[in-house]
Design a protein around this motif. Structure first.
Motif, short mmCIF file in Angstrom:
data_model
loop_
_atom_site.label_atom_id
_atom_site.label_comp_id
_atom_site.label_asym_id
_atom_site.label_seq_id
_atom_site.Cartn_x
_atom_site.Cartn_y
_atom_site.Cartn_z
N GLY A 267 -2.33 11.32 -0.36
CA GLY A 267 -2.09 9.90 -0.61
C GLY A 267 -1.75 9.18 0.67
O GLY A 267 -2.25 8.09 0.95
N THR B 35 2.47 1.75 -3.51
CA THR B 35 1.61 2.15 -4.62
C THR B 35 0.81 3.42 -4.33
O THR B 35 0.56 4.20 -5.23
CB THR B 35 0.64 1.03 -5.00
N ALA B 36 0.45 3.63 -3.07
CA ALA B 36 -0.47 4.74 -2.79
C ALA B 36 0.17 6.08 -3.09
O ALA B 36 -0.51 7.08 -3.24
CB ALA B 36 -0.92 4.69 -1.34
N GLY C 82 -4.23 0.63 -3.56
CA GLY C 82 -3.18 1.64 -3.46
C GLY C 82 -3.21 2.59 -4.64
O GLY C 82 -3.17 3.81 -4.48
N ALA D 149 -3.84 6.30 2.43
CA ALA D 149 -3.26 4.98 2.71
C ALA D 149 -3.50 4.62 4.17
O ALA D 149 -3.87 3.49 4.50
CB ALA D 149 -1.76 5.00 2.41
N THR E 122 0.83 -1.20 0.00
CA THR E 122 0.00 0.00 0.00
C THR E 122 0.87 1.25 0.00
O THR E 122 0.62 2.18 -0.76
CB THR E 122 -0.94 0.01 1.22
N ILE F 103 -6.22 4.91 -4.45
CA ILE F 103 -5.98 6.00 -3.50
C ILE F 103 -5.07 7.03 -4.15
O ILE F 103 -5.29 8.24 -4.10
CB ILE F 103 -5.32 5.47 -2.22
N SER F 104 -4.04 6.51 -4.80
CA SER F 104 -3.03 7.38 -5.38
C SER F 104 -3.61 8.26 -6.48
O SER F 104 -3.31 9.45 -6.56
CB SER F 104 -1.91 6.52 -5.94
#
Lengths: 388, 596, 369
Positions: C285, C193-194, C272, C289, C190, C275-276
């Motif tokens: 972000g 990637t987030a 993730g 997360a 998470t 969210i990003s």
């Protein structure tokens, strides 16, 4: 040879006055920023509510209505009376089966957590001096629940024996007449013990998150450079950051305590004033930690990551909130001493459930004070009026 | 009226407001040691405006920060207003006014709240505030906006608010670090009026650093820095005078200005050749052959007129001595490689018709129409918040238009197949690069993203490293590069796939004049090869390079045409030969007034 | 297409690994946390401090005390002889339990066949108290059986024969450590990637990517692959440590475990990236997360069983990928659950993942500015 105009800026009588004005200016600025940026308010007030609800309802160690498979290979009056004991218990939700294979399958796929197995020869052995064996198999994957289930099974069994004895017109006499007295939490409700701990965890998160970003933000937006080229001292900058978030944090804390008492029905047996003092010391430590992270990293992104990594999981697992510190290996116990949350959890659990126990409160409060002093002192040392 | 330059070291103590004595300062960045200041000695005198100029990495910001005690010298002594910055840094900071590069404003506080905060911090007594605020508001023209959040102000207004905050307690020494970067000409002119008034009425001393050499021309004294050393210090004329008789305006009707400039720049005795509208401004070496008319016999109808020198000429000449390689002299066409030219498709490669863009209730662009022909260099100019960037982002397909038609190379990039995007190159305002990746890795990634591979990719990589003089730094992380190198790398990345159309969003902001020249030399040669170029800029002299330009204000186009046409529009009796900046300001100000 | 994805993936890795700080975040904390938490997160009690308050001082009372003192679960810290000493011991947490044997214990036991014994337990930590009571009751029961046998009394007509499958000694480490595999994989993927899209948006490079010929699906795969690869690598290392260092049995098939891991990564990477792409700044972000991680962990059954939660919270856990993955992890590790019994855990994660990835790729370009 300093020029004469500068003297009226820093002349002695007005120096204290000027400092007060600078501080109030900084504090007012921070408050305006908090009000304008809903995320701080959300962190301070919304987050505790949401987290307390999730945690309060989500975290419970009290197993009730445990699904169990009851396998009776040859039903009879004897088996029926024993089985009714399970059916009547609020701890169990029995599922009646005839063969053990399907019960084992259900155990494997976690449809049931235990099997109570009464064999075909149960009624016959029941009359014999050695008694009839009842096989109990629990799914040990979740060891804690497994152990609880075994305890519940024993309880049902004992109750049944007693009823049997009474039915035969004799009292069931056990050599040891054990009287259990559980202090502070006689219902053994896990919520009563979890909620005070939760408040500590939530305040750890909030304290660090609130301040982790604020100092880094000043650096990132270039305002720190402008602040530095004013007569303000770095201690004033630090205090100017601390005061608003301290007040905000106490607000969040009060909200959590009120929710804990009214919503979750946790008793508060200690003094509110001690709670306030303890919470203040802890907040100073948590905010100080956030400020230190923020001061060292000077970068909101890194500060946020460090704050999350160093607060949430360690506080969750190492603070004694769920897992008992006394059962951890000595090295890990040593590590737990580095977490302010550990002391706050102990303090809150005692204040809520036991009352004003000075022998617990004093050392923990001192430890929190030491942490607060350390973090704030370190932030002050790291925060120099220089760009390096 | 410019006071005579006085570099006599025996300036009286009272005269010296700021003094550097043999100051050195090093930094360690990415494992390398950078000598930001090397044995610098200088004096800033009371009641003067001193300008600090120099290319990127010259040490201007370091010098400013040393002067206010935010940095300490490794060697030497800095004395500000009589205080030693090492021992009495708090006293220094209590007496000077300092505006850092991004103005040091709290964007989520209103104008009034920012002023109050700085008044509290500076210890301005409450009874003195009302008068001071009124004065500052009148001076900066912000009186109408006191309730507005600082973040909502335009760049020019932010800059004036930042200045007002540093002036809330009148300092005796005012330091401004690049106060005019990213600010439009109108706001810049207003800032200068404020500075002059402070010096004349309040007897303030001002030290400011700037990338605009026309601004430095207005200073009483100029300090020219290069790689941590002071190259020269004195009134602007000491930089101009050595070039007297060596500056010319060259005109050749019928010859393309770009071809002419390239030809002139290639001559061995030419220091600088700069396009100015239809003409080229020429600076030659002292040893240039006599009889200018015979310098370039191969250009037909060449007219050479002597013109008075400018500070910029001195700057370029001084720096050329330090950095003789590269620059105007490397005559080879930078992209001589394999540029495809027009495929005989539509005449206009960019067509914009009645385009509007709305954010909430606010129209950032209110109906814009223009066309750009193949091979044209088209400039988009305007004050901050005029809608340039929004228009630009819509053209690149990064933002949908609320209304109207946009076509680039015959297609709307917003819905374009990925193949269509291969035909454009885009270089964003902030030289968007992957900071942790090295130069080579950045180039490698972007060329791959555009589908280059194998031999072709290797060739383009070598081409980019060579042409943009990046080979020395090929393995350095791009975040450690000096700004000028970042800009070159960003441009190289945008050109890896040889696009037909190149979008450049403020490609030279914050970059020094030499790097700007080099940049435009490359742009010119691309244009010569048929690449269409669309560019936004704040530098009015850069507008001169464009074939055509559009001036925007409040989301509308005020004027569109060639630089000469636009200047001619604003020709008046008071101002018979307006510069681009004059024309721009006249247009913007004219817009503010009700139409007849 | 693959060439561009390849370039993008390489770039993502370089950007992640060349930054010293993000390198630290990805690799150091998980390993430390695995080791510390592996030891710390246990519900087992050993050496419970208890005090003895023996007023009887007979042979029988000493026999009972010896059974406690001899158990590895208990540790005698004090002996007291006065009622007033009980309170301070419990209040100050020096002892969790006081075993009080009354003055007439042995006499009543011999005369009436039943002697009173009292235990006082600190209930502040209810779970500890419950477990402690369980241990104490086992000791009492053994005492009873022995006593009855010696006295020749009748044994009960039914006796329990208890066994725990999959974890015969009910070691809680076996329960917790497989959970940590999921926990740390979740946190790391998470965090990786987030921020990946948000960081590029903030630095302006995302615009640069959008004007290249990269298609949204290529962008998506390029952004997702690093999360997958790091997640796989990290999970593998943690699984190795869990089995080799902590000695947790791995009874099921590796294939089942890795199919589960794949589905889990699909859902967390999807979450993730979602969210990003929703957030404009890295701070958003990060907050996103965090708001995803905390409930995911709490409501996953990692420490406390989902079955204990109220009905509506149990319904919420159906949206939590982690709750499915924990079932797979514990099933494969301890129960050796075969593939077909876990299908109902695989598909919900895959669905969550695909939905999130789709939304993320739509948001790449169509996010409101």
């Amino acid at each position: 040879m300093p020029p004469e105009e500068s003297t009226n800026v820093s002349s002695a009588p007005s120096a204290a006055h000027a400092r007060r004005r600078r501080l109030s200016g900084l504090i007012r600025k921070e408050f305006i920023q908090i009000l304008r940026d809903p995320s701080s308010i959300a962190i301070a007030f919304l987050l505790p509510v949401v987290l307390l609800l999730i945690f309060g309802y989500g975290v419970s160690l009290d197993a009730e209505h445990v699904p169990v498979a009851v396998v009776v290979e040859e039903p009879s009056a004897d088996t029926a009376s024993l089985v009714s004991g399970f059916q009547g218990s609020r701890y169990f939700e029995p599922m009646m089966l005839r063969d053990v294979e399907s019960a084992e399958k259900a155990l494997m796929s976690r449809q049931v957590l235990a099997i109570i197995h009464l064999r075909a020869n149960f009624s016959r052995q029941f009359r014999q001096p050695n008694g009839a064996p009842v096989q109990v198999i629990v799914n040990g994957t979740d060891s804690n629940t497994g152990r609880l289930v075994l305890g519940y099974v024993q309880g049902v069994w004992r109750n049944w024996l007693e009823r049997q004895a009474i039915a035969r017109g004799q009292a069931l006499v056990m050599p040891l007449e054990v009287q259990q007295r559980v202090w502070f939490n006689s219902r053994l409700s896990s919520r009563d013990f979890l909620v005070p701990g939760l408040i500590a965890i939530i305040m750890t998160l909030i304290g660090a998150l609130l301040t982790a970003l604020v100092m880094a933000r000043e650096w990132e937006r270039g305002t720190m450079e402008a602040l530095m080229v004013t007569p303000v001292t770095m201690s004033e900058v630090l205090v100017g950051k601390l005061v608003p978030y301290f007040i905000l944090g106490l607000g969040g804390m009060a909200l959590s305590v009120v929710m804990g008492i009214w919503l979750f029905g946790v008793p508060l047996r200690g003094s509110v004033w001690l709670l306030l003092i303890g919470a203040s010391l802890f907040l100073l430590a948590a905010l100080g930690m956030g400020l230190l992270i923020s001061t060292i990293t000077k970068n909101q992104f890194v500060a946020g990551q460090v704050a999350i990594i160093t607060t949430f999981l360690p506080a969750f697992i190492l603070s004694g909130f769920i897992f008992d510190i006394a059962s951890m290996p000595p090295i890990v116990q040593g590590i737990t001493h580095l977490l302010p949350a550990r002391y706050f959890v102990a303090l809150l659990q005692t204040l809520f459930l036991a009352g004003n126990v000075w022998s617990v409160i004093l050392p923990n409060a001192l430890a929190l004070a030491a942490f607060a002093a350390f973090f704030l002192g370190a932030s002050r040392r790291k925060l120099r009026k220089r760009l390096e | 009226m410019v006071p005579p330059g006085n570099l006599d070291p025996s300036v009286s103590e009272a005269e010296a407001v700021l003094e550097f004595r043999a100051v050195s300062r090093r930094f360690i960045a990415g494992g390398r040691t950078v000598q930001a200041l090397d044995n610098v000695s200088l004096l800033v005198r009371r009641g003067r405006v001193t300008g600090l100029i120099g290319p990127d990495g010259a040490g201007k910001t370091t010098l400013m920060r040393l002067a206010v005690g935010l940095l300490l010298p490794d060697q030497g002594r800095v004395t500000t207003l009589g205080f030693d910055t090492v021992r009495d840094s708090l006293a220094v900071q209590a007496t000077v006014g300092y505006m850092p590069q991004r103005f040091g404003l709290y964007e989520d506080l209103s104008v009034q709240e920012n002023l109050d905060l700085y008044a509290d911090l500076q210890g301005v007594p409450p009874e003195a505030r009302a008068g001071r605020y009124a004065e500052l508001m009148r001076m900066t023209g912000l009186a109408r906006f006191t309730g507005r959040l600082a973040g909502r102000l335009s760049g020019g207004m932010k800059q004036k608010l930042g200045l007002a905050c540093t002036l809330v307690r009148p300092p005796r020494l005012l330091l401004l670090d690049e106060p005019t970067v990213g600010v439009d000409p109108v706001s810049r002119r207003e800032l200068w009026q404020i500075v002059y008034r402070l010096v004349q009425q309040e007897g303030m001393t001002v030290l400011l650093s700037t990338a605009y050499l026309d601004e430095a021309e207005r200073c009483d004294e100029v300090i020219l820095m290069h790689e941590g050393e002071v190259l020269g210090h004195g009134p602007p004329q000491i930089f101009r005078e050595p070039l007297r008789g060596r500056t010319y305006m060259v005109n050749a009707p019928g010859t393309s200005k770009r071809a002419m400039q390239a030809r002139l720049a290639a001559a061995s005795f030419v220091i600088d050749a700069l396009i100015q509208g239809d003409r080229v401004r020429l600076v030659v070496e002292a040893e240039a052959p006599p009889e200018p008319a015979r310098w370039f016999p191969e250009i037909e109808g060449l007219e050479v007129q002597p013109v008075p020198p400018r500070l910029e000429d001195g700057f370029v000449a001084a720096l050329r001595e330090k950095r003789p390689q590269g620059g105007a002299r490397s005559g080879t066409s930078p992209t001589s490689a394999i540029m495809r030219t027009g495929r005989g498709t539509a005449e206009f490669v960019i067509e914009v018709k009645g385009v509007k863009r709305r954010f909430g209730n606010f129209f950032a662009v209110k109906g814009v129409t223009f066309q750009v022909a193949r091979g044209e260099v088209f400039g988009l100019l305007g004050a901050n918040g005029a809608g340039k960037s929004t228009t630009f982002r819509m053209l690149c397909g990064l933002l949908p238009a609320s209304e109207g038609n946009l076509r680039v190379a015959g297609i709307d990039l917003r819905h374009a197949a990925s193949a269509a995007r291969r035909r454009i190159g885009y270089m964003s305002q902030r030289f968007s690069l992957y900071g942790h990746l090295s130069v080579r890795e950045n180039l490698h990634f972007f060329s791959r993203a555009y589908g280059l591979s194998g031999k072709q990719q290797r060739e383009r990589l070598d081409w980019a490293l060579g042409q943009f003089e990046l080979d020395q730094m090929a393995d350095a992380p791009s975040m450690d590069l000096p700004l000028g190198h970042k800009q070159r790398l960003a441009m190289a990345c945008a050109l890896m796939h040889e696009p037909e159309i190149l979008f450049l969003d403020e490609p030279t902001s914050g970059v020094d004049p030499l790097a700007r020249r080099e940049f435009w030399r490359r742009i010119n040669s691309l244009a010569e090869q048929g690449v269409t170029i669309m560019v936004t800029t704040h530098f009015m002299e850069e507008a001169e390079y464009c074939d055509r330009l559009a001036i925007m204000a409040d989301g509308e186009i005020l004027a569109i045409g060639s630089p000469e046409e636009i200047k001619r529009l604003q020709r008046t009796t008071q101002c018979p030969d307006p510069t681009m900046e004059d024309a721009f300001i006249a247009l913007i100000e004219g817009k503010g007034q009700p139409p007849n | 297409m693959w060439q561009r994805i390849h370039a993008l993936t390489i770039k993502e890795f370089l950007a992640l690994l060349k930054d010293k700080r993000s390198r630290m975040v990805v690799f150091i904390p998980p390993i430390i946390q695995l080791l510390v938490f592996g030891y710390a997160a246990t519900f087992d009690l050993n050496r419970i401090p208890f005090a003895v308050y023996d007023e009887d001082r007979s042979l029988t009372s000493r026999d009972l005390i010896a059974r406690f003192a001899g158990s590895p679960n208990f540790h005698r810290v004090a002996s007291i002889s006065n009622d007033s000493e009980v309170n301070p011991l419990i209040d100050s947490k020096r002892a969790l339990m006081v075993l009080h044997i009354g003055r007439r214990f042995s006499r009543q036991l011999l005369e009436a066949g039943a002697g009173p014994v009292q235990i006082i337990v600190d209930g502040r930590n209810s779970n500890t108290a419950a477990i402690l009571l369980g241990y104490a009751n086992t000791i009492f029961a053994a005492f009873n059986t022995d006593w009855q046998r010696q006295a020749g009394e009748a044994t009960p007509s039914v006796r329990l024969e208890t066994r725990a499958w999959f974890n015969p000694n009910l070691v809680s480490r076996w329960f917790i450590v497989p959970g940590i595999v999921g926990l740390l994989t979740l946190v790391v993927t998470t965090l990786v990637t987030a921020l990946s899209v948000a960081r590029e948006r903030e630095q302006g490079t995302f615009d640069q990517l959008l004007v290249t010929p990269l298609r949204p699906v290529e962008l998506l795969i390029g952004k997702a692959l690093p999360g997958f690869i790091i997640g796989f690598a990290e999970a593998t290392v943690i699984i190795l440590i869990a089995t080799l260092w902590f000695g947790v049995p791995l009874r099921g098939g590796l294939l089942t475990l890795y199919v589960g891991l794949f589905c889990f990564l699909l859902s967390t990477v999807g979450m993730g990236l979602m969210i990003s792409s929703l957030s404009v700044t890295q701070q958003q972000g990060l907050l996103g997360a965090f708001l995803f991680l905390v409930p995911s962990i709490i409501l996953s059954g990692f420490a406390t069983p989902i079955a204990n939660m109220p009905y509506w919270v149990q319904k919420l856990t159906l949206l939590n990928p982690m709750s499915y993955f924990l079932v797979i992890l514990r099933g494969v590790f301890l129960q050796g659950t075969p593939f077909h019994l876990l299908i109902n855990q695989f598909w919900p994660m895959a669905v969550i993942g695909v939905v999130n990835l789709t939304l993320a790729s739509l948001l790449f370009r169509h996010r409101l500015y």
